[in-house]
Design an enzyme around this catalytic site. Structure first.
Site, PDB file in Angstrom:
ATOM      1  N   LYS A  10       0.834  -1.223   0.000  1.00 54.19           N
ATOM      2  CA  LYS A  10       0.000   0.000   0.000  1.00 54.19           C
ATOM      3  C   LYS A  10       0.858   1.259   0.000  1.00 54.19           C
ATOM      4  O   LYS A  10       2.072   1.207   0.285  1.00 54.19           O
ATOM      5  CB  LYS A  10      -0.882   0.034   1.255  1.00 54.19           C
ATOM      6  CG  LYS A  10      -0.104  -0.113   2.588  1.00 54.19           C
ATOM      7  CD  LYS A  10       0.407   1.165   3.195  1.00 54.19           C
ATOM      8  CE  LYS A  10       1.798   1.058   3.734  1.00 54.19           C
ATOM      9  NZ  LYS A  10       2.187   1.634   4.947  1.00 54.19           N
ATOM     10  N   SER A 134       8.023 -12.033  -1.807  1.00 51.58           N
ATOM     11  CA  SER A 134       7.361 -10.733  -1.974  1.00 51.58           C
ATOM     12  C   SER A 134       7.938  -9.920  -3.114  1.00 51.58           C
ATOM     13  O   SER A 134       9.131 -10.022  -3.419  1.00 51.58           O
ATOM     14  CB  SER A 134       7.480  -9.929  -0.681  1.00 51.58           C
ATOM     15  OG  SER A 134       6.685  -8.769  -0.774  1.00 51.58           O
ATOM     16  N   SER A 140      10.203  -0.685   4.086  1.00 53.21           N
ATOM     17  CA  SER A 140      10.390   0.557   3.317  1.00 53.21           C
ATOM     18  C   SER A 140       9.157   1.438   3.272  1.00 53.21           C
ATOM     19  O   SER A 140       9.113   2.385   2.496  1.00 53.21           O
ATOM     20  CB  SER A 140      10.793   0.215   1.876  1.00 53.21           C
ATOM     21  OG  SER A 140      11.952  -0.568   1.885  1.00 53.21           O
ATOM     22  N   GLY A 141       8.150   1.116   4.058  1.00 56.38           N
ATOM     23  CA  GLY A 141       6.959   1.965   4.098  1.00 56.38           C
ATOM     24  C   GLY A 141       5.852   1.542   3.152  1.00 56.38           C
ATOM     25  O   GLY A 141       4.813   2.199   3.084  1.00 56.38           O
ATOM     26  N   SER A 144       4.995  -4.096   3.804  1.00 55.72           N
ATOM     27  CA  SER A 144       5.322  -5.529   3.649  1.00 55.72           C
ATOM     28  C   SER A 144       4.901  -6.322   4.881  1.00 55.72           C
ATOM     29  O   SER A 144       4.553  -7.497   4.777  1.00 55.72           O
ATOM     30  CB  SER A 144       6.817  -5.736   3.368  1.00 55.72           C
ATOM     31  OG  SER A 144       7.585  -5.625   4.554  1.00 55.72           O
ATOM     32  N   SER A 145       4.942  -5.676   6.061  1.00 54.07           N
ATOM     33  CA  SER A 145       4.572  -6.418   7.281  1.00 54.07           C
ATOM     34  C   SER A 145       3.100  -6.828   7.228  1.00 54.07           C
ATOM     35  O   SER A 145       2.753  -7.978   7.525  1.00 54.07           O
ATOM     36  CB  SER A 145       4.856  -5.584   8.535  1.00 54.07           C
ATOM     37  OG  SER A 145       4.118  -4.379   8.521  1.00 54.07           O
ATOM     38  N   ASP A 202      -2.950  -0.688   7.469  1.00 55.61           N
ATOM     39  CA  ASP A 202      -2.206  -1.447   6.455  1.00 55.61           C
ATOM     40  C   ASP A 202      -2.841  -2.812   6.199  1.00 55.61           C
ATOM     41  O   ASP A 202      -3.006  -3.228   5.044  1.00 55.61           O
ATOM     42  CB  ASP A 202      -0.739  -1.632   6.881  1.00 55.61           C
ATOM     43  CG  ASP A 202       0.054  -0.341   6.809  1.00 55.61           C
ATOM     44  OD1 ASP A 202      -0.546   0.698   6.479  1.00 55.61           O
ATOM     45  OD2 ASP A 202       1.269  -0.366   7.088  1.00 55.61           O
TER      46      ASP A 202
HETATM   47  N1  LIG Z   1       8.536 -11.255   2.625  1.00 52.90           N
HETATM   48  C1  LIG Z   1       8.943 -11.209   3.892  1.00 52.90           C
HETATM   49  N2  LIG Z   1       9.795 -12.139   4.381  1.00 52.90           N
HETATM   50  C2  LIG Z   1      10.207 -12.085   5.654  1.00 52.90           C
HETATM   51  N3  LIG Z   1       9.846 -11.112   6.551  1.00 52.90           N
HETATM   52  C3  LIG Z   1       9.018 -10.154   6.123  1.00 52.90           C
HETATM   53  C4  LIG Z   1       8.519 -10.156   4.781  1.00 52.90           C
HETATM   54  N4  LIG Z   1       7.718  -9.106   4.655  1.00 52.90           N
HETATM   55  C5  LIG Z   1       7.711  -8.454   5.841  1.00 52.90           C
HETATM   56  N5  LIG Z   1       8.493  -9.062   6.729  1.00 52.90           N
HETATM   57  C6  LIG Z   1       8.687  -8.622   8.140  1.00 52.90           C
HETATM   58  O1  LIG Z   1       8.213  -7.276   8.234  1.00 52.90           O
HETATM   59  C7  LIG Z   1       9.277  -6.383   8.648  1.00 52.90           C
HETATM   60  C8  LIG Z   1       9.121  -5.044   7.971  1.00 52.90           C
HETATM   61  O2  LIG Z   1       7.955  -4.429   8.457  1.00 52.90           O
HETATM   62  P1  LIG Z   1       7.848  -2.893   8.778  1.00 52.90           P
HETATM   63  O3  LIG Z   1       9.014  -2.427   9.578  1.00 52.90           O
HETATM   64  O4  LIG Z   1       6.507  -2.678   9.325  1.00 52.90           O
HETATM   65  O5  LIG Z   1       7.980  -2.189   7.318  1.00 52.90           O
HETATM   66  P2  LIG Z   1       6.983  -2.264   6.066  1.00 52.90           P
HETATM   67  O6  LIG Z   1       5.696  -2.807   6.567  1.00 52.90           O
HETATM   68  O7  LIG Z   1       6.853  -0.846   5.613  1.00 52.90           O
HETATM   69  O8  LIG Z   1       7.631  -3.077   5.025  1.00 52.90           O
HETATM   70  C9  LIG Z   1      10.561  -7.133   8.280  1.00 52.90           C
HETATM   71  O9  LIG Z   1      11.658  -6.740   9.093  1.00 52.90           O
HETATM   72  C10 LIG Z   1      10.155  -8.582   8.544  1.00 52.90           C
HETATM   73  O10 LIG Z   1      10.204  -8.882   9.933  1.00 52.90           O
HETATM   74  C1  LIG Z   2       3.233   4.587  10.758  1.00 52.27           C
HETATM   75  C2  LIG Z   2       1.990   3.788  10.401  1.00 52.27           C
HETATM   76  O1  LIG Z   2       0.890   4.719  10.318  1.00 52.27           O
HETATM   77  C3  LIG Z   2       2.139   3.109   9.028  1.00 52.27           C
HETATM   78  C4  LIG Z   2       3.357   2.244   8.923  1.00 52.27           C
HETATM   79  O2  LIG Z   2       3.464   1.647   7.638  1.00 52.27           O
HETATM   80  P1  LIG Z   2       4.770   0.823   7.221  1.00 52.27           P
HETATM   81  O3  LIG Z   2       4.964  -0.302   8.174  1.00 52.27           O
HETATM   82  O4  LIG Z   2       5.937   1.792   7.277  1.00 52.27           O
HETATM   83  O5  LIG Z   2       4.512   0.339   5.817  1.00 52.27           O
HETATM   84  C5  LIG Z   2       1.724   2.758  11.504  1.00 52.27           C
HETATM   85  C6  LIG Z   2       0.317   2.159  11.504  1.00 52.27           C
HETATM   86  O6  LIG Z   2      -0.629   2.819  11.051  1.00 52.27           O
HETATM   87  O7  LIG Z   2       0.177   1.025  12.000  1.00 52.27           O
HETATM   88 MG   LIG Z   3       4.699  -2.344   8.375  1.00 49.81          MG
END
Ligand SMILES: Nc1ncnc2c1ncn2[C@@H]1O[C@H](COP(=O)(O)OP(=O)(O)O)[C@@H](O)[C@H]1O
Ligand SMILES: C[C@@](O)(CCOP(=O)(O)O)CC(=O)O
Ligand SMILES: [Mg+2]
Length: 385
Positions: A10, A134, A140-141, A144-145, A202
């Protein structure tokens, strides 16, 4: 039978962080996905739960009997009632993750903890192989989580009741509307492990897709009357959402009044953003006028995110670079690195877009333009018999 689920990432168009504190935010799904495949073991002698994380080159495995013995006694699992991972379970799960000796540079352990919680809560202690892959850059925002939690919960729930989906059909299948809420609530439990205190925005957009106005757990699907073309620049500076969300909460405790004003301003910006993109814009002039207002709101939003302490020198570099081309940008997601959005107005020439991309990439950043507002979680069945 193997089931594969996919869930989109997203972009938060307006209101990140403030949304955790009850303000309105606007978010769109993007056409980059996380895929989770689940194959239950058919061999009686196999007692292993395997997790293959393709993006970070990790292959993990646990003996299911040992997982059962390591977790606290419970009344059993109930896939129809999403439950929060308690401190007792969290400690036991952390120990199961720690015993895998994962090199710290590879990945934060929270994703693996979320996997163990969702797997054991929904499927219990059945041997299986789960593969995660993935298209999203991790941490990276771009969510992915949440995409991981949604795709995982989707594969697990679909494997439990394949009958509720027409598994004879080829290709990607949609969940029934009443199943989407259950899926979203399970994914939220995974996201709690990954974000600490998530807003739920998210996992909601990854489950339902589309463009969503979100406030305090409530979603309104919206339809944009503007093209809303966004350039996404990945600064490649890694950061951790959980730590950034906690940092904003600490700042809120130190300056409650001032932060409440910032959150209120973010709420107004997101509400106006949502209203503007939905307002009928029939001719070019009206579209251009609304795009100018959107750009202004993005600029104000970025200023407020700086007030929250989540900008970063590298984000400022992207802002300065795009401003040279009279383009407006804001960080997206948790900030402090990660991705930045730049509004590409509908009348902007392709040559100018190419120029700005070339300059950003010469700084070592990676640029992409994703399709937005598409479908949410889907599943696909492949017969392995
Ligand atoms: N494809 C994947 N494989 C393994 N871990 C993942 C994967 N996608 C997400 N994660 C987990 O999610 C974390 C990143 O989430 P977050 O810091 O919320 O950033 P974002 O949601 O923006 O990518 C990673 O450090 C890992 O623990
Ligand atoms: C900072 C926040 O608003 C979004 C975080 O998104 P991401 O994990 O950086 O993709 C946290 C949330 O809404 O849970
Ligand atoms: Mg996240």
């Amino acid at each position: 039978m193997e089931v594969t689920a996919r869930a989109p990432g997203k972009i938060i168009l307006s209101g990140e962080h403030a949304v955790v504190h009850g303000s309105t935010a606007v978010v769109a799904s993007i056409d980059l996905y996380t895929f989770v495949s689940l194959r239950l073991s058919t061999s009686e002698n196999d007692c292993t739960l395997r997790l293959l994380l393709k993006d970070v080159g990790l292959e993990l495995s646990w003996d299911v009997g040992k997982i059962k013995a390591a977790l606290p006694e419970s009344d059993g699992f109930d896939s129809s009632t999403p439950t929060t991972c308690t401190r007792e379970f969290s400690e036991a799960i952390s120990a199961l993750v720690a015993e895998q000796n994962i090199p710290e540079a590879k990945i934060g352990p929270a994703g693996i903890s979320a996997f163990l919680w969702l797997y054991t809560s929904i499927r219990g202690f059945e041997p299986a192989t789960v593969v995660v892959k993935s298209e999203l850059p991790l941490g990276s925002g771009l969510g992915s989580s949440a995409a991981l939690s949604v795709a995982l919960a989707a594969a697990l729930l679909a494997s439990l009741s394949p009958g509720s989906l027409d598994s004879s059909k080829q290709g990607w299948l949609d969940f029934e509307d009443d199943k989407l809420d259950l899926l979203n609530r399970w994914a939220f439990e995974g996201e709690k492990i990954l974000h600490g205190k998530p807003s739920g925005i998210d996992n909601t957009v990854s489950t339902y897709g589309s463009i969503i106005e979100f406030k305090s757990g409530n979603l309104t699907m919206i339809k944009s009357n503007l093209p809303l073309k966004m350039l996404i620049t990945n600064t490649k500076v890694e950061r951790n959402t959980k730590a950034l969300v906690a940092g904003v909460s600490e700042r809120t405790l130190r300056h409650p009044e001032a932060m409440a004003s910032v959150f209120r301003a973010m709420d107004s910006i997101s509400t106006e953003f949502s209203m503007l993109i939905q307002s009928p814009a029939t001719d070019e002039l009206a579209i251009t006028e609304n795009e100018k207002k959107i750009a202004e709101l993005m600029e104000m939003n970025q200023g407020l995110l700086q007030c929250l302490g989540v900008s970063h020198a590298v984000i400022e570099t992207v802002l300065r670079t795009t401003l040279k081309y009279k383009l407006t940008s804001k960080l997206t997601g948790a900030g402090a690195g990660g991705c930045v959005l730049t509004l590409l107005p509908s009348l902007l020439s392709g040559t100018l877009v190419d120029k700005v991309i070339a300059e950003l990439e010469s700084c070592g950043f990676q640029c992409l333009i994703a399709g937005i507002g598409g479908k949410g979680a889907q599943v696909s069945f492949i017969s392995t018999s």
